[in-house]
Write a protein that holds these residues in place. Structure first.
Motif, PDB file in Angstrom:
ATOM      1  N   ASP A 168       0.858  -1.183   0.000  1.00 41.24           N
ATOM      2  CA  ASP A 168       0.000   0.000   0.000  1.00 41.24           C
ATOM      3  C   ASP A 168       0.900   1.240   0.000  1.00 41.24           C
ATOM      4  N   PRO A 169       1.344   1.690  -1.203  1.00 43.04           N
ATOM      5  CA  PRO A 169       2.342   2.764  -1.258  1.00 43.04           C
ATOM      6  C   PRO A 169       1.782   4.125  -0.854  1.00 43.04           C
ATOM      7  N   CYS A 170       2.670   4.970  -0.393  1.00 38.28           N
ATOM      8  CA  CYS A 170       2.348   6.351  -0.030  1.00 38.28           C
ATOM      9  C   CYS A 170       2.010   7.126  -1.300  1.00 38.28           C
ATOM     10  N   SER A 171       0.937   7.884  -1.290  1.00 36.54           N
ATOM     11  CA  SER A 171       0.484   8.597  -2.491  1.00 36.54           C
ATOM     12  C   SER A 171       1.423   9.720  -2.922  1.00 36.54           C
ATOM     13  N   PRO A 172       1.851  10.623  -2.041  1.00 37.33           N
ATOM     14  CA  PRO A 172       2.694  11.746  -2.488  1.00 37.33           C
ATOM     15  C   PRO A 172       4.006  11.313  -3.143  1.00 37.33           C
ATOM     16  N   CYS A 173       4.640  10.265  -2.597  1.00 33.48           N
ATOM     17  CA  CYS A 173       5.944   9.854  -3.149  1.00 33.48           C
ATOM     18  C   CYS A 173       5.848   8.587  -3.988  1.00 33.48           C
ATOM     19  N   HIS A 174       4.634   8.046  -4.152  1.00 28.34           N
ATOM     20  CA  HIS A 174       4.413   6.830  -4.951  1.00 28.34           C
ATOM     21  C   HIS A 174       5.261   5.652  -4.479  1.00 28.34           C
ATOM     22  N   GLY A 175       5.451   5.572  -3.174  1.00 26.98           N
ATOM     23  CA  GLY A 175       6.179   4.440  -2.610  1.00 26.98           C
ATOM     24  C   GLY A 175       7.685   4.562  -2.653  1.00 26.98           C
ATOM     25  N   GLN A 176       8.200   5.712  -3.127  1.00 22.36           N
ATOM     26  CA  GLN A 176       9.647   5.881  -3.227  1.00 22.36           C
ATOM     27  C   GLN A 176      10.285   6.303  -1.907  1.00 22.36           C
ATOM     28  N   GLY A 177       9.485   6.911  -1.013  1.00 23.38           N
ATOM     29  CA  GLY A 177      10.028   7.373   0.261  1.00 23.38           C
ATOM     30  C   GLY A 177      10.749   8.693   0.151  1.00 23.38           C
ATOM     31  N   LYS A 178      10.771   9.298  -1.039  1.00 22.10           N
ATOM     32  CA  LYS A 178      11.461  10.572  -1.241  1.00 22.10           C
ATOM     33  C   LYS A 178      10.712  11.416  -2.259  1.00 22.10           C
ATOM     34  N   ILE A 179      10.842  12.722  -2.117  1.00 23.54           N
ATOM     35  CA  ILE A 179      10.159  13.685  -2.974  1.00 23.54           C
ATOM     36  C   ILE A 179      11.205  14.506  -3.733  1.00 23.54           C
ATOM     37  N   LYS A 180      10.959  14.708  -5.033  1.00 19.87           N
ATOM     38  CA  LYS A 180      11.886  15.489  -5.846  1.00 19.87           C
ATOM     39  C   LYS A 180      11.640  16.975  -5.621  1.00 19.87           C
ATOM     40  N   ARG A 181      12.717  17.673  -5.270  1.00 21.63           N
ATOM     41  CA  ARG A 181      12.650  19.119  -5.061  1.00 21.63           C
ATOM     42  C   ARG A 181      13.850  19.777  -5.724  1.00 21.63           C
ATOM     43  N   GLN A 182      13.999  21.071  -5.494  1.00 24.73           N
ATOM     44  CA  GLN A 182      15.144  21.814  -6.007  1.00 24.73           C
ATOM     45  C   GLN A 182      15.997  22.275  -4.831  1.00 24.73           C
ATOM     46  N   LYS A 183      17.305  22.249  -5.026  1.00 27.12           N
ATOM     47  CA  LYS A 183      18.179  22.786  -3.991  1.00 27.12           C
ATOM     48  C   LYS A 183      19.230  23.685  -4.624  1.00 27.12           C
TER      49      LYS A 183
END
Length: 378
Positions: free
Chosen positions: A202-217
């Protein structure tokens, strides 16, 4: 897959070559095929990497001994032999052949404590434009690149809040599975969990099961003085993140120098065209020319011709690997006057008649050219 060439053949030395002979041969090849000297030449880049690998192996006494005894298998990090990083020597019969088959079936990844496999992140590339002045003096700049942060919703687990990842039933959480290849037992990445040892149902919706979110740094980059077009700066650890705790990749910033209105760069030297009037060319005198650090003066002799070159020592660029700055070359271009008035035309005709009365001494090149034509047609 192409067959890897013999390391001694790559460096062009005999198998009994001394350390100095190996080092001397490598330096010669490195200078010849270095990417900075062969920009855009894919063949040169391949030969440079090939020579570098050969030198790294033959300059190490232990690795060279392993290579002399076992060939490429003795220094291949994916084959647990001498010099390969997998132990002091070959293990049992099944161990050595198991590693060979493991490499064929994609088992070329580091493992954590014999369990989950870890994967290094991919490298990233970033093209950065700088002016010629910035490249010469160096600068500090900020760039924005993609980054991956821990998901705020699942806190990195990849599972929907209130649930958790389950142990993979295929590999029992090991991340690898054993397969039979005739008499041999081959170990490879678990195709179900892809080496993680866990399965998220049952994957996490915001990260689609990846456990990480793409952002800018934002990164602060220091560009060294004297950097040239096509050179790269490596920012260690700022590439894509690894998998299962693997190390991140690196970020490579490729420098692209913008076209300059006045100067053209050639290594550490600069070149510029300097237009002058034909009266200045005829009479001579002091003229001002531009440099990257301000104006400089040149004394023109009487009768300066188009194409005359003047060299200003030390007015070029001090490269990142240079001890002294290059030179500035000023190329003279004599400009023919245009849009003349009737009075100016009359004066020029009078000057022309006066010059012709003086004979060939005023136009030696023209006279010599006429003589060459006569000899050609006669």
């Amino acid at each position: 897959m192409a067959t890897k060439r013999d390391f001694y053949e790559v460096l062009g030395v005999p198998k009994n070559a001394s350390e100095d002979e190996i080092k001397k041969s490598y330096r010669k090849l490195a200078m010849k095929y270095h990417p900075d000297r062969n920009q855009g030449d894919a063949t040169a880049e391949v030969k440079f990497k090939e020579a570098k690998e050969a030198y790294e192996m033959l300059s190490d006494a232990e690795k060279r001994a392993a290579y002399d005894q076992f060939g490429h298998a003795g220094v291949d990090p994916n084959m647990r032999g001498p010099g390969g990083g997998g132990g002091a020597g070959f293990g049992g019969f099944g161990d050595s052949f198991g590693d060979i088959f493991g490499d064929i079936f994609g088992q070329a990844r580091r493992q954590q404590g014999g369990g989950r496999q870890v994967f290094r992140g991919n490298d990233l590339s970033y093209a950065m434009e700088v002016t010629l002045e910035e490249a010469a003096a160096g600068k500090e700049s900020e760039i924005r690149i993609p980054s991956y942060d821990e998901c705020d919703t699942c806190h990195g687990s990849g599972a929907k809040p209130g649930t958790s990842a389950k142990t993979c039933g295929t590999c029992q959480g090991q991340g690898v599975v054993q397969m039979r290849q005739g008499f041999f037992s081959v170990q490879q990445t678990c195709p179900h969990c892809r080496g993680t040892g866990k399965v998220i149902t049952d994957p996490c919706s915001p990260c689609h099961g990846q456990g990480k979110i793409k952002r800018q740094k934002t990164l602060e980059i220091k560009i060294p003085a004297g950097i040239d077009d096509g050179m790269r700066i490596r920012s260690t650890g700022n590439g894509e993140p690894g998998t299962n705790g693997g190390p991140p990749g690196d970020l490579y910033i490729e420098i692209r120098i913008k076209k300059h209105d006045v100067f053209q760069r050639d290594g550490d030297d600069l070149h510029c065209a300097v237009p002058i009037s034909f009266t200045t060319a005829a009479l001579g005198g002091e003229i001002s020319v531009p440099t990257l650090s301000g104006e400089a003066a040149i004394d023109l002799p009487e009768g300066t011709q188009t194409g005359k070159q003047f060299r200003l020592r030390g007015k070029g660029i001090k490269g990142v690997r240079s001890s002294f700055p290059g030179d500035l070359y000023c190329h003279i271009t004599v400009e023919t006057p245009v849009k003349l008035t009737e009075h100016q035309r009359k004066l020029l005709k009078e000057l022309d008649e006066s010059l012709k009365k003086g004979g060939d001494k005023h136009s030696p090149s023209e006279a010599g050219w006429a003589d060459k034509l006569k000899n050609l047609f006669n």
